[in-house]
Design an enzyme around this catalytic site. Structure first.
Site, PDB file in Angstrom:
ATOM      1  N   GLY A   1      -2.872  -0.903  13.082  1.00  0.00           N
ATOM      2  CA  GLY A   1      -1.979  -0.059  13.864  1.00  0.00           C
ATOM      3  C   GLY A   1      -2.229   1.419  13.577  1.00  0.00           C
ATOM      4  CB  SER A   2       0.012   4.316  13.841  1.00  0.00           C
ATOM      5  OG  SER A   2       0.378   3.976  15.159  1.00  0.00           O
TER       6      SER A   2
END
Lengths: 368, 632
Positions: free
Chosen positions: B323-324
């Site tokens: 993810g981020s």
């Protein structure tokens, strides 16, 4: 024999006497070794009993040695009949150990009539065969009666079941019939018949006896079962090496890996501790005894004496051959004692008495 | 004449003497045969048969060595060996077997089933005087009862066996592992083991088996044909196993375990200056004590059939899209490759169109004109779509690889997974397809094919903290022998040194500090008063949504909900700890993983006060604490 003849002492056969004592000593040492450390007593009861029997045996050996063996001839059938009756009692009311019924319990002493049967059969055969055979030797017809005389005790012994002793009875009878003068042709026929009978005999063997035969041919087939005896005995003998493990140091026997240590496998006990040297010594004693016995047979004054000497020597030889053959894994396991060495009153006393007979025959050689 | 003579000869009376002579020869030949046989057995085969005789009488009784202990970094025991009491009985020594059995049964309770055990032992061919274990692992009251009634129980005795004991139960279960009885397969691999021996099966117990086991001793005992022990011939004392001193801090581990609680997830805390693992958690876990002395089939089934996979070590076996958190890789790669500068500005209108499709930012209304610092702090997707596009997938992959993603870390544990760092070459090899530029967009926000383990992410956080040094993660610091003398120490191992401009690192760290400390940061929940924490949140998508679509988390059933990531290091200036944490199916990292990390950090700095003592730079300490629930 109203007057004691001094020549009896002069010509007493000390060779047989010493050989018998030497063998008995080997037995005592072996039994001592097996039982060493088992009890708090200085001597295990087993050793004490063995020594007692030897003492009784020695007395009997000397006594019989001093008597005239020719008088035995008259008693042959009585002795034989008594033995057959004893064997009959064993079959009906015998004391059984380990699945076979071989003993008559007399309280202080357990009599094993099959040991006496060997002497009885020898005596009755020799008595029957003492007359010279006709020209050309005996035919089958002549040995019909000896055959019957053999069959009765042999079947009774076989029923106990004691395959080993039955085999000995057959072998000494055969030895005597051969030496006594059987016709070559009749001999060959008998030999052939015996060979043909072997497969039929298999049919009559007890399962455990068959098992022993199979495991003899291939001991590893059942190493914990019936092959065990053969394997452990070979290990005991072989691990002794040239000089042995030393007195009281035979692990196979002392730790009970070896079965029937004081009786059937006593040879392995002795040779484990005394090695190849010990086994050669023991074998030499037997060779000497056999050579002396057959020498007496050849030099006996009469046919009765010659055959009797051969018969007694034959018992020794066949038992030694089968016992050692069994212990070294060359023959299947059959319960046969090592003469004069194995523990067992009946066997010891019977064999000592038989030695007395040999002494008597040799001593009398000089008296008439 | 000649014919007559022959006939006369055959018709003669057989003489006894020659026949006796013949028999004598036969006798001697047979006895000669016996002598030959004896020569063969006693001289030729002597050695083989003597060996068989020894094998008959000598039994080797192994004495397993006491297994080494396991300590935490402060020498507090984590795993020890405790005595376990078994009741044994020698039936031959019981004067009245039935009576003794009945008494013993009464003392031990009905579960013992003594009679059945005795019968089974007989069926299995127990040698005379061989003890039978009638009841195992006695409770303390049972031990006392047996001791006090010893006189009424002839033939019964207590046998003490060492038993592996994991003091804190399931704490660090995946790291510590468990022991079990050797299997036939183990025996083929390790010839020094015997049936019934204990062997490490999993985790540290398995990886450090050689150190922990020690050297078993033994007794050479002479036995008779029924197996009765007669005397001791020779004794080789056993040598206890070495102690293993871990890099794990028990207190930190406890806090991490408690903070994750009964949620599924993993946490790895590393010392960024050494690569030593300070804590490693994987939940749900199991109790390794269950395995000691053999796990029951029912328990084993329950563990292996559990859909939550309690036996898997999520820290090294769980692969999740980063993810981020992956945006930090984008940032460093872009800055280093000069496709990005700290002042590069892109405009976020809530999404961008690429190849005729919209790729959305998590913030529907967009971030407007945005540069790197704010893009990290607020985790703007559109900004990093642009960064990724300019960088290209293969450059991004090269950087990710350099940081240790997509390959095993080399930690001394089995079954570590390498994760995935996609590249055009990887895709060609894997799917036989070329790389589509649109896929770069997914990759640059850590979605799509990208998959990492919590350990890899913790390593990465440590690299950002230490300026680019990738250490091989280690969890054992030292191995001591029984006297406490170090046998082996494990210095840090540098796996890779990534060359990064200090200015680049500074920019990125600053962004990460903002994530935690700025009011609009996505991990404001991890902010601490006395230490400046730097971090980055992330969300690992569980369901592949229609590209660019975003559904409200709380509208999804739990198993489809996203996993929340948080990676962090602290303090910002002289980092002492780096952490990655994932909480499964819990939504945003900022609200789920960040508080866990904060709890661990608080404990860490309580135990290791930050250098300098005074609160470090904390620029935005007084700002608003509100966190956008959708922030990512």
């Amino acid at each position: 024999m109203s007057r004691f003849d001094r020549r009896l002492v002069y010509h007493f056969d000390w060779t047989i006497f010493s050989l018998a004592l030497g063998l008995a000593a080997v037995g005592v040492v072996s039994v001592l070794s097996v039982t060493w450390g088992n009890t708090r007593h200085a001597l295990d009861p087993l050793v004490v009993r063995q020594l007692t029997w030897i003492a009784v045996g020695v007395v009997l050996m000397i006594t019989v040695g001093l008597f005239d063996y020719r008088s035995l001839s008259a008693w042959a059938y009585v002795f034989y009949a008594l033995t057959v009756i004893l064997l009959g009692i064993v079959a009906v009311a015998g004391h059984s150990t380990g699945g076979s019924q071989r003993w008559i319990n007399l309280g202080v002493f357990k009599l094993e009539p099959s040991e006496i049967a060997k002497l009885a059969v020898v005596l009755v055969m020799v008595h029957y065969l003492r007359e010279e055979p006709p020209r050309g030797g005996w035919n089958l017809r002549h040995i019909l009666i000896p055959g019957v005389l053999l069959a009765v005790p042999a079947v009774l012994v076989l029923k106990q079941p004691d395959l080993g002793t039955a085999l000995i009875l057959v072998l000494i009878t055969a030895t005597l019939i051969y030496a006594g003068g059987i016709n070559w042709r009749a001999g060959a026929v008998l030999l052939l018949a015996a060979m043909l009978a072997a497969p039929a005999a298999w049919h009559y063997l007890k399962p455990y006896q068959r098992e022993r035969l199979v495991s003899f041919l291939n001991p590893e087939s059942d190493p914990l079962g019936s092959g065990y005896h053969i394997i452990q005995s070979e290990i005991a003998i072989g691990s002794g090496g040239a000089w042995g493990k030393g007195l009281f140091k035979g692990t196979q026997a002392r730790l009970n890996f070896l079965p029937e240590q004081t009786t059937d496998f006593i040879f392995a006990v002795f040779t484990e501790e005394f090695g190849f040297a010990g086994s050669m010594l023991l074998l030499s004693l037997y060779v000497a005894l056999i050579v002396r016995g057959t020498w007496i047979a050849r030099h006996a004054r009469d046919r009765f004496g010659a055959l009797l000497a051969l018969g007694v020597t034959g018992i020794v030889f066949w038992q030694v051959a089968i016992n050692i053959g069994m212990a070294t894994g060359m023959l299947p396991v059959v319960g046969i004692t090592l003469p004069l060495v194995s523990y067992g009153g009946s066997s010891l006393i019977a064999m000592m008495t038989a030695m007395g007979v040999l002494i008597s025959i040799n001593t009398r050689r000089h008296l008439f | 004449m000649a014919r007559f003579r022959r006939r006369e000869k055959t018709r003669a009376i057989p003489r006894i003497e020659p026949r006796v002579t013949a028999l004598t020869i036969l006798f001697l030949v047979v006895l000669g045969g016996a002598a030959t046989r004896l020569y063969y057995l006693q001289i030729i085969r002597h050695h083989a048969l003597a060996e068989l005789a020894d094998r008959n009488r000598i039994r080797l009784q192994r004495q397993p060595a006491m297994r080494g202990l396991v300590f935490d970094v402060r020498h507090r025991p984590l795993v020890d060996t405790q005595p376990s009491f078994d009741a044994v009985m020698v039936p031959e020594d019981a004067s009245n077997l039935d009576e003794t059995t009945a008494r013993l049964q009464k003392l031990l309770g009905d579960n013992a089933q003594i009679e059945q055990k005795l019968e089974r032992a007989e069926d299995e061919g127990r040698p005379e005087f061989d003890p039978v274990i009638v009841d195992e692992h006695l409770t303390w009251p049972q031990v006392v009862a047996l001791e006090t009634n010893q006189l009424d129980l002839p033939g019964v005795s207590l046998q003490v066996n060492p038993r592996r004991h994991y003091i804190y139960g399931s704490l660090a279960a995946h790291l510590l592992g468990y022991v079990g009885e050797v299997t036939v397969r183990d025996l083929n691999r390790f010839p020094n083991y015997a049936m019934g021996d204990e062997i490490g099966k999993f985790g540290l117990e398995r990886a450090w088996e050689a150190m922990l086991r020690g050297t078993p001793g033994g007794q050479e005992v002479e036995v008779d044909s029924v197996g009765r022990r007669l005397r001791l011939l020779r004794e080789i004392p056993e040598r206890p196993g070495n102690s293993v001193i871990m890099t794990i801090d028990l207190d930190l581990q406890k806090v991490a375990e408690d903070a994750i609680g009964d949620r599924a997830g993993a946490l790895v805390a590393i010392d960024p200056n050494t690569g030593y693992i300070l804590a490693m958690v994987s939940h749900p876990a199991f109790d390794p004590n269950q395995f000691t002395g053999g796990i029951t089939p029912a328990m084993w089934r329950a563990l292996t059939m559990d859909p939550a996979h309690p036996l898997a070590n999520r820290a090294i076996q769980g692969v999740y899209p980063p993810g981020s958190t992956f945006k930090i890789v984008d940032s460093i790669a872009g800055l280093e490759d000069r496709t990005l500068t700290p002042s590069t500005t892109y405009t976020c209108a809530g999404g961008i169109y690429f190849g005729g499709r919209e790729y959305r930012c998590w913030r529907k209304q967009g971030h407007g004109a945005i540069s790197l610092h704010r893009a990290i702090v607020e985790s703007c997707d559109v900004f990093f779509y642009n960064v990724g596009q300019h960088l290209g997938i293969d450059r991004l992959a090269a950087w990710a690889h350099a940081f240790g993603f997509g390959r095993k870390s080399g930690i001394a544990l089995d079954n570590e997974r390498s994760g995935v760092v996609p590249s055009s070459a990887w895709k060609m090899q894997r799917f036989g397809e070329r790389w589509y530029p649109a896929e770069t967009l997914s990759a640059s926000i850590g979605q799509g094919y990208v998959a990492v383990t919590p350990l890899q992410l913790a390593d990465f956080a440590a690299e950002v903290a230490n300026g680019g040094t990738l250490f091989q993660p280690q969890f054992v610091k030292e191995v001591d022998d029984i006297d406490g003398t170090p046998v082996k120490v494990f210095p840090p191992i540098v796996e890779n040194q990534v060359q990064i401009d200090p200015d680049v690192i500074a920019v990125v760290r600053d962004g990460m500090a903002g994530v935690v400390n700025q009011a609009d940061g996505t991990a404001h929940a991890a902010r601490m008063d006395n230490v400046v924490v730097a971090g980055k949140t992330g969300t690992a998508q569980v369901v592949k949504e229609a590209q660019g679509q975003r559904t409200k988390e709380d509208q999804l059933p739990e198993r489809y909900r996203d996993h929340g990531w948080f990676m962090a290091f602290a303090p910002l200036d002289h980092p002492q700890i780096a952490i990655a944490c994932i909480i499964e199916h819990a939504g945003h990292g900022g609200s789920t993983a960040a508080p866990v990390v904060k709890a661990v950090l608080q404990k860490f700095f309580e135990l290791n006060p930050p250098q300098g003592g005074a609160p470090a730079r904390n620029p935005d300490a007084n700002q608003d604490n509100s966190v956008d629930p959708l922030a990512d």
